[in-house]
Design an enzyme around this catalytic site. Structure first.
Site, mmCIF file in Angstrom:
data_model
loop_
_atom_site.group_PDB
_atom_site.id
_atom_site.type_symbol
_atom_site.label_atom_id
_atom_site.label_comp_id
_atom_site.label_asym_id
_atom_site.label_seq_id
_atom_site.Cartn_x
_atom_site.Cartn_y
_atom_site.Cartn_z
ATOM 1 N N HIS A 156 0.829 -1.215 0.000
ATOM 2 C CA HIS A 156 0.000 0.000 0.000
ATOM 3 C C HIS A 156 0.864 1.266 0.000
ATOM 4 O O HIS A 156 0.428 2.312 0.461
ATOM 5 C CB HIS A 156 -0.940 0.047 1.214
ATOM 6 C CG HIS A 156 -1.692 -1.220 1.462
ATOM 7 N ND1 HIS A 156 -2.951 -1.445 0.959
ATOM 8 C CD2 HIS A 156 -1.346 -2.360 2.126
ATOM 9 C CE1 HIS A 156 -3.366 -2.657 1.320
ATOM 10 N NE2 HIS A 156 -2.397 -3.240 2.032
ATOM 11 N N LYS A 283 16.836 21.747 -11.449
ATOM 12 C CA LYS A 283 16.133 20.493 -11.699
ATOM 13 C C LYS A 283 16.975 19.439 -12.385
ATOM 14 O O LYS A 283 17.781 19.715 -13.265
ATOM 15 C CB LYS A 283 14.886 20.739 -12.577
ATOM 16 C CG LYS A 283 13.755 21.457 -11.901
ATOM 17 C CD LYS A 283 13.163 20.721 -10.697
ATOM 18 C CE LYS A 283 12.393 19.486 -11.093
ATOM 19 N NZ LYS A 283 11.155 19.831 -11.791
ATOM 20 N N GLU A 290 10.344 8.317 -16.877
ATOM 21 C CA GLU A 290 8.950 8.732 -17.074
ATOM 22 C C GLU A 290 8.443 8.318 -18.451
ATOM 23 O O GLU A 290 7.309 7.864 -18.609
ATOM 24 C CB GLU A 290 8.826 10.254 -16.930
ATOM 25 C CG GLU A 290 9.021 10.744 -15.518
ATOM 26 C CD GLU A 290 9.131 12.265 -15.488
ATOM 27 O OE1 GLU A 290 8.114 12.908 -15.219
ATOM 28 O OE2 GLU A 290 10.217 12.802 -15.758
#
Ligand code: ARG
Length: 459
Positions: A156, A283, A290
């Site tokens: 979970h 960044k 992705e």
């Protein structure tokens, strides 16, 4: 321009029809397999005396020359010749003269295109299988390096029980093993030769289907000519196997994305497999991971696409089936590209073992071990679960973890507690002591490593 099939027609096709029905824009991908199929066909026609030895030789030489041009990127195609099959036949005739027209004896584009698709898919299956192996090998290497790295295992997405990082990596290696096996199992259905089915009913020429099949490395031939030209199950199966594979790649990528975030900081992706932001100078984005995750969309889409195309088709070949190609080609490129990137990206990951270790220390990951401790001392598990639950609640209220609680306090929860309880709530010990087969424990892990290495030798 006169069409290869123009004899029966009184009119030219409408200007939009040529473009609309043509597949040459994409099926030129099949040029080499189409030529291989034609070469095998000509050898058989010659062996059976359906064309003379001299004609056969001329045709073969022409086909070899076309193969050379195809490999050199010298072939140009014309939409007026609709598809790869008629473009190549036209070019052959340009090259060798009217004898080129004998190539199509005892053959139809229906069994020809089916043959091409089988050859193309077989090659794709082999390439995908080899590349899956490369990724598995990287995962096994990572597992060997990280036998003693401990991190929380999750259910979970909540910290559950400590595991070794080796165990975690190998879970993916086994997923990929099933993918590899699925592709291998599909190969027997891919590797069947449809040529000789003709348009649908077979032919009255004395062809030898076995010869063609053997020449092209097939395991056998389709038993039913109608099935041979109408079957695209092998394309569906490839796309279904591809969907499972890309889903696994996506799950792994998702974890890489999560783990490389500041919130987890379990790993850092190498600069070579990350990208920057056009506005935020600080960044470092996991774009490759992705995209690997995002590529699932197109692969699932292609699976749905081909299933839908085939669903209502009556026997046998229908032009709808021309829609089998772009999705398959795109899927093959997508898979090969994904596997090619995944291997070096995984290999270059930096693991922050100390962050992982901290995450298991500041946690209740050993709660089950504490309950098992009480069970070993005779308490029923359900009761032990309740006792430890209350201890956890006590810790949360006090803002401490289980190793911080004094023995005296433990004994208020149960008189079965003794000094040795502190040994079982050490995450490292908890990992080491798992003894069941397939567990994260040290001995089980060695067994698992041997098993996956043996599996990688499977053929
Ligand atoms: N371009 C066609 C395809 O990809 C080849 C087979 C055409 N056959 C036919 N009878 N029109 O399916």
């Amino acid at each position: 321009m006169e069409k290869l099939w123009g004899g029966r027609f009184q009119k030219q096709t409408h200007q939009l029809v040529d473009e609309y029905t043509a597949s040459i824009a994409f099926d030129q991908e099949l040029a080499l397999v189409d030529l291989a199929g034609s070469q095998a066909h000509v050898k058989m026609l010659t062996a059976k005396g359906i064309v003379t030895a001299e004609e056969g030789q001329t045709l073969l030489e022409g086909l070899w020359e076309l193969e050379r041009r195809a490999k050199a990127g010298e072939l140009t195609f014309d939409v007026a010749h609709e598809d790869i099959h008629m473009n190549l036949e036209h070019q052959l005739t340009q090259l060798v003269g009217p004898v080129g027209g004998k190539l199509h004896t005892a053959r139809s584009r229906n069994d020809q295109v089916a043959l091409d698709m089988h050859l193309y898919t077989r090659e794709a299956v082999d390439q995908v299988m080899t590349k899956i192996r490369s990724v598995q090998q990287v995962l096994v290497n990572l597992a060997e390096t990280h036998r003693n790295t401990v991190l929380p295992g999750y259910t979970h997405l909540q910290r559950a029980q400590p595991v070794s990082l080796a165990h975690h990596w190998l879970a993916y290696a086994w997923m990929l093993q099933r993918d590899w096996q699925r592709f291998r199992d599909s190969r027997s259905r891919v590797n069947l030769c449809p040529l000789g089915a003709g348009a649908l009913a077979g032919t009255s020429f004395p062809i030898d289907r076995q010869q063609v099949a053997a020449e092209l490395g097939f395991d056998g031939v389709y038993a039913n000519s109608m099935d041979a030209v109408s079957d695209r199950d092998f394309v569906v199966e490839f796309l279904a196997n591809a969907s499972l594979l890309i889903m696994h790649i996506s799950r792994l990528s998702e974890e890489l994305v999560l783990w490389s975030s500041e919130e987890y900081k379990f790993i850092e992706l190498d600069d070579a497999f990350s990208t920057g932001s056009s506005i935020m100078p600080q960044k470092k984005n996991p774009d490759v991971a992705e995209l690997l995750r995002g590529k699932t969309g197109r692969v699932y889409g292609h699976l749905m696409g081909i299933l839908t195309v085939l669903k209502g088709l009556p026997m046998t070949y229908n032009k709808d089936m021309q829609e089998d190609k772009e999705g398959l080609f795109d899927t093959v490129k997508t898979l090969l590209g994904a596997l090619d990137l995944l291997a070096p990206m995984m290999e270059s990951i930096t693991v922050h073992a100390s962050t992982m270790e901290k995450a298991v220390q500041k946690d209740f990951a050993c709660a089950v071990d504490l309950a098992d401790y009480l069970v070993r001392k005779g308490m029923p598990f359900r009761e032990a679960h309740g006792v430890v639950g209350r201890i956890v609640f006590h810790c949360i209220e006090q803002g401490v973890y289980m190793p911080d609680v004094l023995l005296q306090q433990y004994q208020e929860f149960s008189s079965l507690f003794a000094e040795d309880l502190y040994d079982v709530i050490q995450p490292r010990a908890a990992v080491k002591n798992r003894s069941s087969q397939g567990s994260t424990g040290s001995a089980a892990m060695e067994e698992q490593l041997q098993a996956i290495k043996a599996a990688l030798q499977e053929s």
